[in-house]
Design a protein around this motif. Structure first.
Motif, PDB file in Angstrom:
ATOM      1  N   ILE A 167       0.829  -1.201   0.000  1.00 61.06           N
ATOM      2  CA  ILE A 167       0.000   0.000   0.000  1.00 61.06           C
ATOM      3  C   ILE A 167       0.868   1.258   0.000  1.00 61.06           C
ATOM      4  O   ILE A 167       1.781   1.402   0.810  1.00 61.06           O
ATOM      5  CB  ILE A 167      -0.970   0.020   1.205  1.00 61.06           C
ATOM      6  CG1 ILE A 167      -2.009  -1.095   1.056  1.00 61.06           C
ATOM      7  CG2 ILE A 167      -1.675   1.381   1.323  1.00 61.06           C
ATOM      8  CD1 ILE A 167      -2.957  -1.233   2.232  1.00 61.06           C
ATOM      9  N   ILE A 168       0.559   2.154  -0.940  1.00 56.77           N
ATOM     10  CA  ILE A 168       1.237   3.452  -1.015  1.00 56.77           C
ATOM     11  C   ILE A 168       0.423   4.497  -0.265  1.00 56.77           C
ATOM     12  O   ILE A 168       0.940   5.225   0.569  1.00 56.77           O
ATOM     13  CB  ILE A 168       1.397   3.915  -2.484  1.00 56.77           C
ATOM     14  CG1 ILE A 168       2.255   2.934  -3.260  1.00 56.77           C
ATOM     15  CG2 ILE A 168       1.977   5.320  -2.550  1.00 56.77           C
ATOM     16  CD1 ILE A 168       2.288   3.178  -4.757  1.00 56.77           C
ATOM     17  N   GLU A 169      -0.872   4.555  -0.577  1.00 57.82           N
ATOM     18  CA  GLU A 169      -1.731   5.580   0.015  1.00 57.82           C
ATOM     19  C   GLU A 169      -3.165   5.073   0.126  1.00 57.82           C
ATOM     20  O   GLU A 169      -3.680   4.461  -0.802  1.00 57.82           O
ATOM     21  CB  GLU A 169      -1.704   6.840  -0.862  1.00 57.82           C
ATOM     22  CG  GLU A 169      -2.551   7.966  -0.353  1.00 57.82           C
ATOM     23  CD  GLU A 169      -2.524   9.178  -1.272  1.00 57.82           C
ATOM     24  OE1 GLU A 169      -3.162  10.179  -0.887  1.00 57.82           O
ATOM     25  OE2 GLU A 169      -1.928   9.147  -2.342  1.00 57.82           O
ATOM     26  N   ILE A 170      -3.787   5.360   1.255  1.00 60.67           N
ATOM     27  CA  ILE A 170      -5.209   5.053   1.436  1.00 60.67           C
ATOM     28  C   ILE A 170      -5.986   6.285   0.994  1.00 60.67           C
ATOM     29  O   ILE A 170      -5.770   7.374   1.512  1.00 60.67           O
ATOM     30  CB  ILE A 170      -5.516   4.688   2.902  1.00 60.67           C
ATOM     31  CG1 ILE A 170      -4.790   3.394   3.252  1.00 60.67           C
ATOM     32  CG2 ILE A 170      -7.028   4.570   3.114  1.00 60.67           C
ATOM     33  CD1 ILE A 170      -4.855   2.999   4.711  1.00 60.67           C
ATOM     34  N   MET A 171      -6.856   6.094   0.014  1.00 62.22           N
ATOM     35  CA  MET A 171      -7.598   7.205  -0.574  1.00 62.22           C
ATOM     36  C   MET A 171      -8.905   7.471   0.158  1.00 62.22           C
ATOM     37  O   MET A 171      -9.201   8.595   0.529  1.00 62.22           O
ATOM     38  CB  MET A 171      -7.898   6.936  -2.044  1.00 62.22           C
ATOM     39  CG  MET A 171      -6.700   6.472  -2.856  1.00 62.22           C
ATOM     40  SD  MET A 171      -5.397   7.672  -2.949  1.00 62.22           S
ATOM     41  CE  MET A 171      -6.005   8.648  -4.275  1.00 62.22           C
ATOM     42  N   LYS A 172      -9.723   6.416   0.347  1.00 64.95           N
ATOM     43  CA  LYS A 172     -11.015   6.547   1.004  1.00 64.95           C
ATOM     44  C   LYS A 172     -11.300   5.317   1.840  1.00 64.95           C
ATOM     45  O   LYS A 172     -10.959   4.197   1.437  1.00 64.95           O
ATOM     46  CB  LYS A 172     -12.146   6.685  -0.021  1.00 64.95           C
ATOM     47  CG  LYS A 172     -12.114   7.931  -0.836  1.00 64.95           C
ATOM     48  CD  LYS A 172     -13.276   7.951  -1.808  1.00 64.95           C
ATOM     49  CE  LYS A 172     -13.143   9.140  -2.743  1.00 64.95           C
ATOM     50  NZ  LYS A 172     -14.130   9.126  -3.810  1.00 64.95           N
TER      51      LYS A 172
END
Length: 117
Positions: free
Chosen positions: A110-115
């Motif tokens: 995982i790079i970034e959690i968006m929602k």
């Protein structure tokens, strides 16, 4: 009650699907899968649909997962549905635990959690 989780990862869509389906519990709940490579840039998209019975709610929940790299980075979307119970649509954590199975397999990428709902 519908649960939604969207995040970006550092691997290609088809690699992500392979990691997800390594888990026997997850793979046994798979009811539909589709894989496409599109365009000159070989953009990939995978659609996975899972269904699982949860004793705690007495319901069969579904989980739809899309994995694509159309925007340059691989985006994973997980949508759980049909897991609520009663008139208030209380899911007793079923939706999140279903999504957690997918997240756990891809956690190290995982790079970034968006929602997240």
């Amino acid at each position: 009650m519908r649960q939604y989780f969207e995040f970006t990862i550092d691997i290609k869509p088809f690699q992500a699907v392979q990691l997800i389906l390594e888990d026997k519990e997850v793979k046994s709940a798979l009811i539909f899968d589709d894989y496409k490579v599109t365009g000159v840039n070989e953009k990939e998209i995978s659609i996975l649909v899972f269904e699982k019975f949860f004793l705690r709610t007495g319901n069969t929940a579904s989980l739809t997962v899309t994995v694509d790299n159309f925007g340059g980075v691989t985006l994973v979307k997980c949508i759980s549905a049909g897991n609520g119970d009663g008139i208030l649509d209380i899911d007793w954590g079923v939706g999140k635990s279903f999504i957690k199975l997918i997240r756990k397999k891809l956690d190290s990428h995982i790079i970034e959690i968006m929602k997240e709902t």
